[in-house]
Design a protein around this motif. Structure first.
Motif, short mmCIF file in Angstrom:
data_model
loop_
_atom_site.label_atom_id
_atom_site.label_comp_id
_atom_site.label_asym_id
_atom_site.label_seq_id
_atom_site.Cartn_x
_atom_site.Cartn_y
_atom_site.Cartn_z
N MET A 1 0.90 -1.00 -0.03
CA MET A 1 -0.09 0.15 0.02
C MET A 1 0.82 1.11 0.04
N PRO A 2 0.43 2.28 -0.88
CA PRO A 2 1.45 3.39 -0.85
C PRO A 2 1.28 4.13 0.43
N ALA A 3 2.48 4.54 0.85
CA ALA A 3 2.68 5.48 2.15
C ALA A 3 2.01 6.85 1.87
N ALA A 4 1.37 7.33 2.82
CA ALA A 4 0.57 8.50 2.80
C ALA A 4 1.35 9.68 2.87
N ALA A 5 1.25 10.53 1.86
CA ALA A 5 2.04 11.70 1.78
C ALA A 5 1.71 12.49 2.83
N PRO A 6 2.86 13.41 3.39
CA PRO A 6 2.75 14.47 4.22
C PRO A 6 1.59 15.17 4.23
N THR A 7 0.99 15.17 5.37
CA THR A 7 -0.23 16.33 5.38
C THR A 7 -0.28 17.02 6.55
N THR A 8 -0.98 17.98 6.85
CA THR A 8 -0.99 18.55 8.08
C THR A 8 -1.97 18.02 9.00
N GLY A 342 -3.96 5.64 2.99
CA GLY A 342 -2.80 5.69 1.82
C GLY A 342 -3.14 6.28 0.64
N TYR A 343 -4.04 7.06 0.48
CA TYR A 343 -4.29 7.85 -0.80
C TYR A 343 -4.75 9.14 -0.56
#
Length: 421
Positions: A1-8, A342-343
């Motif tokens: 599963m793709p890693a979650a992109a950094p978000t606030t 993950g998305y």
């Protein structure tokens, strides 16, 4: 599963303090479309001269519309932004609610309910996707817990208010009320709802890209397991929503107001478990919370099946319905987190598939409880037991992947986390 992109972990715009309340409000007009007129469903059936199973298609049509509306609105919001798609959906909801009130036949009402559901699904998918836009980690799990709570609140307010309105107006007046509620939400959205998806984070490529996005999501075993689990759980829940009014009023003789009170009790359990599940998933275990909720729903479904096989007092049925609804609520925050975490760039598309499966499965299950007429609980028990058993199978298939898919739990500064405001 793709890693979650950094978000606030909190919205970074001038609406930061009001944004959580706005997102939660958007979840109301879809569920309340289902719940407000349920106490008047038997009267609607008689007024339009429809069979019970045909009248229940007004529930099914709304569920199918909610599913399809999310499937369309999610990818569109990933491409064009959340705000514009939301405003179009709310305007359509107001118009179609008025059309429901004017429907002269049950067939036309079913068609109007389908379109009303299409419009109502927009708010649900935008709320989930916008939440993923601005939250991460523990704040994201808590937010989805609160979405579940607000859905339960709508379920409480809907039948209680519907039961009271039923004393002063007919079922057509209830749809007029829904149109007015939609108009209020439209004004609030116009004035206060911000765009949460910047242009640089939007998808491109038209329908071909949307197809590739769907294939990416459906190739992820964790995502598929999570949405299938929720589909079967919501099939059980909407079988309850469709059948409980006939069971409690037709079999046990409750008045519309009595039904609304019993339904409100169950919805209070739904709210409490949704809130506690968000906390448990964050602080204890995402897959563990999912499993606990599935078991609780199974206990309720078995109670309904037992009530269909033998004569039981009213309290047994009410407690079984409470356990079923509470179990579904317990599973919602962890399953939603597993599906969407993950998305971050496909939050709308992922949310649309989740919503489509939830309400689509619910739309299929809802009319099944009326096939044997309104005088028996057995179909409701059978449908809910089978649905929860299939959800449990999805949990088992998901178990090997759930721990790796669970998001990291961050220490959140509650003063900076507006979901606690």
């Amino acid at each position: 599963m793709p890693a979650a992109a950094p978000t606030t972990t909190a919205p970074q715009h001038r609406f930061a303090r009001t944004h959580p309340a706005l997102l939660l409000l958007l979840t109301v007009f879809g569920p309340i479309s289902m719940d407000l007129y349920l106490p008047a469903l038997p009267a609607l059936t008689a007024d339009l001269g429809a069979a019970t199973s045909v009248a229940q298609l007004t529930v099914t049509a709304c569920l199918v519309g909610l599913a399809a509306g999310q499937l369309v609105a999610g990818p569109l919001s990933d491409r064009y932004g959340r705000r514009g798609v939301l405003l179009v959906g709310v305007v359509a909801y107001v118009v179609t609610s008025a059309l429901c009130a004017l429907s002269p036949t049950v067939e036309l009402l079913i068609g109007a309910r389908l379109v009303q559901g299409l419009a109502g699904g927009v708010g649900i998918v935008i709320a989930q996707a916008a939440g993923r836009d601005v939250y991460d980690g523990g704040a994201l799990i808590r937010f989805y817990g609160r979405l579940t709570v607000v859905g339960g609140l709508a379920a409480i307010v809907g039948p209680l208010l519907g039961g009271q309105l039923d004393t002063v107006t007919d079922w057509r007046g209830l749809f007029v009320f829904l149109a007015a509620a939609g108009a209020v939400i439209l004004v609030v959205a116009l004035v206060a709802f911000p765009e949460t998806l910047p242009v640089e984070r939007r998808t491109a490529g038209g329908f071909a890209q949307t197809g590739r996005d769907f294939r990416l999501l459906l190739s992820d075993r964790t995502f598929v397991g999570a949405i299938l689990h929720q589909g079967f759980m919501y099939a059980a829940l909407f079988a309850y929503l469709s059948g409980a009014t006939f069971v409690l009023q037709g079999v046990y003789g409750l008045s519309p107001q009595g039904y609304a009170l019993a339904f409100g009790l169950n919805s209070a359990g739904f709210m409490a478990c949704g809130f506690l599940a968000g906390r448990a998933a964050e602080r204890w275990s995402v897959p563990g919370t999912l499993a606990v909720g599935t078991v609780l729903a199974g206990v309720g479904a078995l109670g309904l099946l037992a009530s269909g096989l033998t004569t039981t007092p009213l309290w047994v049925v009410v407690v079984s319905l409470l356990a079923l609804a509470s179990g579904v609520a317990t599973t919602s925050p962890p399953a939603t987190t597993l599906a969407l975490v993950g998305y971050p760039r496909l939050a709308g598309t992922a949310s649309s598939l989740l919503g489509m499966v939830r309400f689509g499965f619910g739309g299929v299950a809802a009319p099944l409880v009326g096939l044997a007429g309104a005088a028996t609980i057995l179909p409701l028990g059978l449908v809910t037991v089978v649905a929860v058993a299939l959800a449990a199978a999805a949990v088992l298939a998901l178990a090997a992947h759930a721990r790796a898919a669970a998001p990291p739990v961050h220490v959140i500064d509650l003063d900076a986390d507006p979901i606690h405001s």
